[in-house]
Design a protein around this motif. Structure first.
Motif, PDB file in Angstrom:
ATOM      1  N   GLN A 104       0.810  -1.212   0.000  1.00 32.66           N
ATOM      2  CA  GLN A 104       0.000   0.000   0.000  1.00 32.66           C
ATOM      3  C   GLN A 104       0.847   1.267   0.000  1.00 32.66           C
ATOM      4  O   GLN A 104       0.355   2.348  -0.344  1.00 32.66           O
ATOM      5  CB  GLN A 104      -0.937   0.001   1.204  1.00 32.66           C
ATOM      6  CG  GLN A 104      -2.015  -1.069   1.155  1.00 32.66           C
ATOM      7  CD  GLN A 104      -2.896  -1.047   2.397  1.00 32.66           C
ATOM      8  OE1 GLN A 104      -2.854  -0.108   3.188  1.00 32.66           O
ATOM      9  NE2 GLN A 104      -3.679  -2.100   2.581  1.00 32.66           N
ATOM     10  N   ALA A 105       2.094   1.146   0.379  1.00 31.19           N
ATOM     11  CA  ALA A 105       2.960   2.319   0.469  1.00 31.19           C
ATOM     12  C   ALA A 105       3.224   2.945  -0.899  1.00 31.19           C
ATOM     13  O   ALA A 105       3.513   4.143  -0.991  1.00 31.19           O
ATOM     14  CB  ALA A 105       4.292   1.950   1.127  1.00 31.19           C
ATOM     15  N   TYR A 106       3.111   2.163  -1.968  1.00 33.12           N
ATOM     16  CA  TYR A 106       3.421   2.680  -3.304  1.00 33.12           C
ATOM     17  C   TYR A 106       2.347   3.618  -3.839  1.00 33.12           C
ATOM     18  O   TYR A 106       2.638   4.513  -4.625  1.00 33.12           O
ATOM     19  CB  TYR A 106       3.595   1.517  -4.295  1.00 33.12           C
ATOM     20  CG  TYR A 106       4.868   0.736  -4.105  1.00 33.12           C
ATOM     21  CD1 TYR A 106       6.060   1.157  -4.672  1.00 33.12           C
ATOM     22  CD2 TYR A 106       4.878  -0.431  -3.354  1.00 33.12           C
ATOM     23  CE1 TYR A 106       7.234   0.445  -4.508  1.00 33.12           C
ATOM     24  CE2 TYR A 106       6.040  -1.159  -3.168  1.00 33.12           C
ATOM     25  CZ  TYR A 106       7.220  -0.721  -3.745  1.00 33.12           C
ATOM     26  OH  TYR A 106       8.377  -1.426  -3.573  1.00 33.12           O
ATOM     27  N   GLY A 107       1.105   3.406  -3.467  1.00 33.09           N
ATOM     28  CA  GLY A 107       0.028   4.178  -4.063  1.00 33.09           C
ATOM     29  C   GLY A 107      -0.414   3.553  -5.369  1.00 33.09           C
ATOM     30  O   GLY A 107      -0.302   2.339  -5.573  1.00 33.09           O
ATOM     31  N   GLU A 108      -0.869   4.388  -6.298  1.00 27.44           N
ATOM     32  CA  GLU A 108      -1.423   3.882  -7.557  1.00 27.44           C
ATOM     33  C   GLU A 108      -0.626   4.302  -8.780  1.00 27.44           C
ATOM     34  O   GLU A 108      -0.827   3.752  -9.872  1.00 27.44           O
ATOM     35  CB  GLU A 108      -2.869   4.350  -7.713  1.00 27.44           C
ATOM     36  CG  GLU A 108      -3.798   3.818  -6.619  1.00 27.44           C
ATOM     37  CD  GLU A 108      -5.234   4.259  -6.813  1.00 27.44           C
ATOM     38  OE1 GLU A 108      -5.496   5.020  -7.773  1.00 27.44           O
ATOM     39  OE2 GLU A 108      -6.096   3.836  -6.021  1.00 27.44           O
ATOM     40  N   ASN A 109       0.267   5.255  -8.650  1.00 29.29           N
ATOM     41  CA  ASN A 109       1.032   5.737  -9.799  1.00 29.29           C
ATOM     42  C   ASN A 109       2.453   6.073  -9.366  1.00 29.29           C
ATOM     43  O   ASN A 109       2.715   6.323  -8.186  1.00 29.29           O
ATOM     44  CB  ASN A 109       0.389   6.993 -10.404  1.00 29.29           C
ATOM     45  CG  ASN A 109      -1.005   6.733 -10.935  1.00 29.29           C
ATOM     46  OD1 ASN A 109      -1.169   6.144 -12.003  1.00 29.29           O
ATOM     47  ND2 ASN A 109      -2.019   7.162 -10.195  1.00 29.29           N
ATOM     48  N   GLY A 110       3.342   6.071 -10.355  1.00 33.24           N
ATOM     49  CA  GLY A 110       4.719   6.419 -10.052  1.00 33.24           C
ATOM     50  C   GLY A 110       5.537   6.692 -11.294  1.00 33.24           C
ATOM     51  O   GLY A 110       5.104   6.433 -12.424  1.00 33.24           O
ATOM     52  N   GLN A 111       6.711   7.225 -11.095  1.00 36.24           N
ATOM     53  CA  GLN A 111       7.680   7.461 -12.167  1.00 36.24           C
ATOM     54  C   GLN A 111       9.050   7.004 -11.704  1.00 36.24           C
ATOM     55  O   GLN A 111       9.356   7.020 -10.513  1.00 36.24           O
ATOM     56  CB  GLN A 111       7.757   8.945 -12.532  1.00 36.24           C
ATOM     57  CG  GLN A 111       6.636   9.440 -13.423  1.00 36.24           C
ATOM     58  CD  GLN A 111       6.934  10.836 -13.960  1.00 36.24           C
ATOM     59  OE1 GLN A 111       7.617  11.636 -13.315  1.00 36.24           O
ATOM     60  NE2 GLN A 111       6.447  11.136 -15.153  1.00 36.24           N
ATOM     61  N   ILE A 112       9.855   6.587 -12.653  1.00 33.16           N
ATOM     62  CA  ILE A 112      11.242   6.237 -12.358  1.00 33.16           C
ATOM     63  C   ILE A 112      12.138   6.927 -13.370  1.00 33.16           C
ATOM     64  O   ILE A 112      11.843   6.953 -14.566  1.00 33.16           O
ATOM     65  CB  ILE A 112      11.451   4.705 -12.371  1.00 33.16           C
ATOM     66  CG1 ILE A 112      12.911   4.368 -12.052  1.00 33.16           C
ATOM     67  CG2 ILE A 112      11.019   4.085 -13.690  1.00 33.16           C
ATOM     68  CD1 ILE A 112      13.159   2.879 -11.851  1.00 33.16           C
ATOM     69  N   SER A 113      13.193   7.521 -12.889  1.00 31.29           N
ATOM     70  CA  SER A 113      14.174   8.154 -13.777  1.00 31.29           C
ATOM     71  C   SER A 113      15.553   7.603 -13.455  1.00 31.29           C
ATOM     72  O   SER A 113      15.859   7.296 -12.299  1.00 31.29           O
ATOM     73  CB  SER A 113      14.160   9.679 -13.623  1.00 31.29           C
ATOM     74  OG  SER A 113      14.608  10.063 -12.336  1.00 31.29           O
TER      75      SER A 113
END
Length: 296
Positions: A104-113
């Motif tokens: 649950q800590a991640y949430g629903e969206n993300g980005q990686i660079s």
């Protein structure tokens, strides 16, 4: 077992691999940041993931990986060099109070660079969506899409309720296609990396010197031919930051002259902590006078 990092080529797949055991190295980072168990587990995975791509570097090159999620994790950054030196940060070191589980800590969206640089120049920089919402999986997805290099990474971590020695295991494996790779064979090997047998071995602390060889052998069926591989040792993984009081002193130059004079007159100390290793540097009125003279 001491920490290690190996790299090599799996001839039968025409793919390269890296294997890391970095329990002591990542534990150093987690203790420095005073992470709670949830934050510590995630930072542990991030540092292990970063070390897996260290063998892809050469000379003084570095990878800086930034994960940004819309959940409680927020931002995580890992910086790793060709000499297996790694450092990192997590913006929320007390995730246990903010989320009921790691997932649950991640949430629903993300980005990686991912930024690749040397001591002199920026070599490359690219950003993609973090669609899989897991640190290692999202980095593998990045290489497979942005770099067009099929990549599979997995990291196993285990913790114990001991604040002074919280990490009982951090171990990972990377498999990446080389030019001319048989992608069908590679895909079968990637699926085997998700098998119970492979995961069980990765979740087990090495007791014998052939631990990595056993992991490689699990990439093949017993009747498959051409299972040859080469294996080479890399520098021992270490959590290491290149910060210093001299470098941190430069951050004080962002203060305006009035603030510096006020702190000097009150004989106040100004403290600055490194984001990557939490080392605290203090500067007294004599240090501030140097900056005042520069700005006057």
């Amino acid at each position: 077992m001491n920490d290690f990092l190996y790299r090599g080529i799996v001839e039968g797949l025409n793919a390269r691999f890296s294997a890391v055991h970095a329990t002591k190295a990542v534990e150093t980072g987690i203790i420095k940041h005073n992470c709670d168990p949830v934050s510590g587990l995630l930072l542990c995975r991030a540092l292990g993931t970063g070390l897996l791509i260290s063998p892809l570097l050469q000379d003084d090159h570095r990878f800086t990986i930034s994960w940004q999620y819309d959940g409680p994790i927020g931002k995580m950054v890992v910086d790793v060099g060709a000499n297996s030196d790694v450092r990192g940060l997590i913006t929320n070191t007390n995730l246990a109070t903010a989320t009921a589980s790691v997932a649950q800590a991640y949430g629903e969206n993300g980005q990686i660079s991912v930024v690749r640089s040397s001591s002199k120049i920026l070599i490359s920089s690219s950003t993609t969506e973090a669609q899989l919402l897991e640190l290692s999986d999202d980095l593998g997805f990045f290489f497979s899409t942005s770099e067009q290099v099929e990549t599979e990474l997995t990291v196993a971590t285990n913790f114990r309720p001991d604040p002074e020695n919280p990490v009982s295991l951090c171990q990972g494996f990377l498999l990446q296609a080389l030019p001319g790779c048989d992608l069908e064979k590679l895909d079968r090997a990637r699926q085997r990396m998700k098998s119970a047998a492979f995961r069980d071995l990765l979740d087990t602390a090495p007791e014998l010197d052939n631990h990595v060889e056993k992991l490689i052998q699990l990439l093949f069926d017993e009747d498959e031919s051409n299972q040859e591989y080469s294996i080479h040792s890399c520098p021992t993984p270490v959590f290491q930051c290149n910060c210093s009081k001299e470098k941190t002193f430069g951050a004080l130059r962002t203060l305006n002259l009035e603030e510096l004079i006020e702190s000097r007159d009150k004989k106040e100390e100004i403290a600055v902590s490194c984001h990557f290793c939490s080392t605290r540097y203090s500067f007294d009125h004599n240090d501030l006078q140097i900056l005042i003279d520069e700005k006057s």
